[in-house]
Write a protein that holds these residues in place. Structure first.
Motif, PDB file in Angstrom:
ATOM      1  N   SER A 199       0.812  -1.216   0.000  1.00  0.00           N
ATOM      2  CA  SER A 199       0.000   0.000   0.000  1.00  0.00           C
ATOM      3  C   SER A 199       0.844   1.265   0.000  1.00  0.00           C
ATOM      4  O   SER A 199       0.344   2.357  -0.273  1.00  0.00           O
ATOM      5  CB  SER A 199      -0.920   0.009   1.218  1.00  0.00           C
ATOM      6  N   GLU A 200       2.138   1.125   0.273  1.00  0.00           N
ATOM      7  CA  GLU A 200       3.029   2.285   0.302  1.00  0.00           C
ATOM      8  C   GLU A 200       4.098   2.196  -0.778  1.00  0.00           C
ATOM      9  O   GLU A 200       5.207   2.700  -0.629  1.00  0.00           O
ATOM     10  CB  GLU A 200       3.670   2.419   1.689  1.00  0.00           C
ATOM     11  N   CYS A 259       8.519  -1.183  -2.510  1.00  0.00           N
ATOM     12  CA  CYS A 259       7.668  -1.227  -1.315  1.00  0.00           C
ATOM     13  C   CYS A 259       8.510  -1.408  -0.044  1.00  0.00           C
ATOM     14  O   CYS A 259       9.568  -2.068  -0.078  1.00  0.00           O
ATOM     15  CB  CYS A 259       6.681  -2.383  -1.407  1.00  0.00           C
TER      16      CYS A 259
END
Length: 407
Positions: A15-16, A23
């Motif tokens: 998600s980041e 990541c």
């Protein structure tokens, strides 16, 4: 809990992901079924080179990433092994704190002990002595050896320090190190002082020494009785060296000044009051506290006898402490004194036989000995049976004079 119940795994926080598709790598630590904690590895890996919790490929970057993951896993398992070796119930958060260096929550015993010694070193020569510093270093060495041999770890967190640890350490000193009870007490007192500092600093809230009762050595007579003192003063010794040692010892018996302070005395420590009373005033080498002692006739005669015989302007000629004790052993044999006689016995004799037994108040004795606490003086000034008898007889007479009853 065995290490088979401990799991360290790695995953990407997709998600980041950044613009390049990299990541953050996260670590997850599981201990048993219910204890879990996650933290960032401070690494970023492209999604395309990550599979099954590891970097893929044979590139240098992939190898470096995997080496870092293996290192973290090994360190986490090692920390868990250290903590669980001394207590049950270790959780994932505790291991993470140690792994990431969160020392405020997991300060360790030996690390704090080293800090204590470092701070103590700075006060040597000001309010502490080098001899006491050596005592703390010796105590540290014994604790370190015990932790390595008993728990197979290099250090333990303060949270693992409990009464069981203290009692096992006591047993180790007596059975593995074969130390005398008095030495065991001295070493455990050093540890107790360090732990007390940790409690004061708020590092631990519970005091692990509650309930600990060390085996005390059999009490030995450390002072000379009036009869023994007279024997030393009147028995021929037939050796100038023995006479010198006897005189120095008698000086301590009649002033209470210990060896370390006696050897430093100069004429500057002498003063005379308007009523012609001579005093010795100085500062204790051990504690930095002042002492003031009125000189009785015998120590005055000893000063006059050895005037200008000591080197470097000293008041009295002194052999080394070990030599003094060696000669005192011979003097005890010649005088028929059956118990152990060392130079420090003079300080005990002054407190017990010269002052307290002749009615000098404990508070006055404490001031003359240079003590900061009455409790310290009580160690030296043991009330003898003769003193109890004489005080009781005096009390009996005073009560009989004031109170009467018809029976």
């Amino acid at each position: 809990m065995s290490q088979t119940n401990v799991k360290v795994s790695f995953y990407l926080k997709k998600s980041e992901a950044d613009a390049d598709g990299k990541c953050p790598v996260m670590a997850k630590l599981n201990i048993g079924k219910y204890s879990e904690s996650a933290f960032s590895m401070k690494l970023r890996v492209p999604q395309k080179m990550w599979a099954a919790g590891r970097a893929t490929g044979k590139s240098v970057a992939a190898k470096e990433i995997n080496n870092r993951l293996d290192e973290i896993r090994a360190r986490a398992l090692g920390i868990y092994a250290e903590l669980s070796a001394v207590r049950d119930g270790v959780n994932a958060e505790e291991v993470k704190h140690r792994l990431l260096g969160m020392a405020s929550e997991q300060e360790t015993l030996l690390r704090y002990f080293r800090k204590f010694i470092g701070n103590f070193e700075k006060r040597v020569g000001i309010s502490r002595t080098a001899k006491t510093l050596r005592g703390y270093r010796l105590a540290y060495s014994h604790v370190e050896t015990f932790i390595r041999s008993q728990y197979k770890v290099s250090d333990i967190p303060f949270t693992a320090l409990d009464l069981s640890f203290i009692e096992k350490y006591d047993l180790h000193l007596r059975t593995e190190c074969h130390l005398a009870p008095g030495t065991v007490i001295n070493l455990t007192i050093r540890l107790k002082t360090v732990v007390g500092e940790a409690v004061a600093d708020g590092i631990i809230t519970s005091y692990p020494f509650f309930g600990y009762e060390p085996v005390h050595p059999k009490q030995e007579q450390k002072y000379l009785t009036d009869e023994e003192l007279h024997r030393i003063m009147s028995t021929p010794l037939h050796s100038p060296s023995l006479y010198l040692v006897r005189d120095m010892f008698l000086f301590s018996c009649y002033t209470g000044i210990p060896y370390g302070d006696m050897r430093l005395l100069t004429e500057a420590n002498l003063s005379r009051t308007p009523d012609s009373t001579w005093w010795i005033k100085g500062v204790r080498e051990k504690t930095g506290l002042e002492f003031e002692i009125p000189l009785l006739d015998l120590p005055l005669r000893i000063i006059r006898k050895y005037h200008d015989t000591a080197p470097e302007g000293r008041l009295l000629p002194m052999y080394s402490n070990s030599t003094m004790n060696l000669y005192l052993k011979r003097i005890a044999q010649i005088c028929g004194i059956g118990h152990r006689l060392v130079f420090h016995s003079g300080r005990h004799t002054y407190a017990t036989e010269i002052t307290l037994s002749h009615g000098v108040p404990l508070e006055t004795v404490s001031r003359m000995l240079g003590h900061s606490r009455i409790e310290t003086t009580q160690i030296y000034a043991k009330v003898t049976d003769d003193k109890i008898d004489s005080d009781t007889d005096g009390l009996n007479e005073r009560i009989a004079e004031r109170f009467s009853v018809v029976i």
